[in-house]
Design an enzyme around this catalytic site. Structure first.
Site, PDB file in Angstrom:
ATOM      1  CB  ALA A  97      -0.888  -0.022   1.334  1.00 20.65           C
TER       2      ALA A  97
ATOM      3  N   GLY B 246      -2.522  -0.252  -4.374  1.00 20.43           N
ATOM      4  CA  GLY B 246      -2.585  -0.489  -2.912  1.00 20.43           C
ATOM      5  C   GLY B 246      -2.926   0.608  -2.071  1.00 20.43           C
TER       6      GLY B 246
ATOM      7  CB  SER C  23      -1.484  -8.562 -14.473  1.00 22.11           C
ATOM      8  OG  SER C  23      -1.169  -7.913 -15.487  1.00 22.11           O
TER       9      SER C  23
ATOM     10  CE1 TYR D 124       3.461  -8.624 -12.165  1.00 21.72           C
ATOM     11  CE2 TYR D 124       2.114  -8.863 -14.279  1.00 21.72           C
ATOM     12  CZ  TYR D 124       2.340  -8.310 -12.786  1.00 21.72           C
ATOM     13  OH  TYR D 124       1.305  -7.291 -12.489  1.00 21.72           O
TER      14      TYR D 124
END
Length: 262
Positions: free
Chosen positions: A10, A15, A137, A150
């Site tokens: 965050a 975040g 994603s 990823y």
């Protein structure tokens, strides 16, 4: 009694936007990050603006020891909302990626998401209430060169979330995987990826607050998989229906255009 939202990663980007969103709804926060000065400034700002309690835990979640230490710090606290957001990208081709970076990504984007979700979910099941939001994603739909690991971890997050959704059917616990496209954050700079963030249009960079707002609209509609960007929706459709050999060629060209190669 106010609810408590636990949000990893965050310090900035999505975040921080999720922290801002849930604080605006009156939730107390537990937020994690590694850049201590920045995240403590964020906490102070959120407290002053929304008049909620914000606890900062400085955590390194890309190692087994760091994950276990973090879980011990959470202890038996009641977590009503979990946002698994912490993540990072890698620039090199998979074969050239240092083993330490491979391990860090797998710990952070697979093992941490899995362990933290199970840890928090046990209390949610006892209370029969809660929400878990896992950040995936658009890369989960369409793997690209130099994005192999990823994308693979983000695909795991989608499958993991959909499986949880089915297991939790009949309860008041909601789960969602969010699959954004390009986000105007520090993500690419941290991975030493030089991107033109002034780019507009279908694959332009979006403000993280806008992405969170769209994802939470999907959450209200009970969408398990949220794809909050038009470009990401197109990638999902193309990857699903294009013949694979054609997709491979298009993905290679798109990856080259992003990196500036001809």
């Amino acid at each position: 009694m106010s609810k408590t939202a636990l949000i990893t990663g965050a310090t900035s980007g999505l975040g921080l936007s999720y922290a801002r969103y849930f604080a605006s709804k009156g939730c107390n926060l537990i937020i994690t990050g590694r850049r201590e000065n920045m995240i403590r400034e964020n906490a102070e700002s959120l407290q002053n603006q929304f008049h909620v309690n914000v606890e900062v835990i400085i955590a390194e979640l890309s190692s087994l020891d760091g994950i276990n230490r973090f879980l011990s710090q959470i202890g038996d606290r009641t977590i009503d909302i979990l946002v698994n957001n912490a993540g990072f990208g890698l620039k090199p081709a998979f074969v050239d990626t240092p083993e330490t970076d491979v391990e860090k990504m797998l710990y952070l984007q697979v093992w941490c998401v899995t362990k933290l979700t199970q840890f928090v979910l046990k209390g949610m099941v006892l209370r029969n209430s809660g929400a878990i939001i896992n950040i995936s994603s658009d890369g989960a739909f369409a793997v690209l060169p130099h994005n192999v690991l990823y994308s693979s971890t983000k695909l795991y997050i989608i499958n993991f979330t959909e499986g949880l959704h089915m297991e939790l059917s009949g309860t008041d616990i909601r789960v969602q995987a969010v699959c954004p496209g390009f986000i105007d954050s520090h993500f690419h700079e941290s991975a030493e990826m030089h991107m033109d963030k002034s780019r507009k249009g279908l694959f332009g960079f979006r403000d993280p607050d806008a992405i969170v707002a769209d994802a939470m609209k999907d959450f209200a509609k009970k969408k398990v998989i949220s794809v909050p960007d038009t470009g990401a929706k197109m990638i999902r459709t193309l990857a699903r229906f294009l013949p694979r050999n054609l997709f491979y060629r298009m993905a290679a060209r798109f990856s080259s255009s992003l990196s500036g190669k001809k």
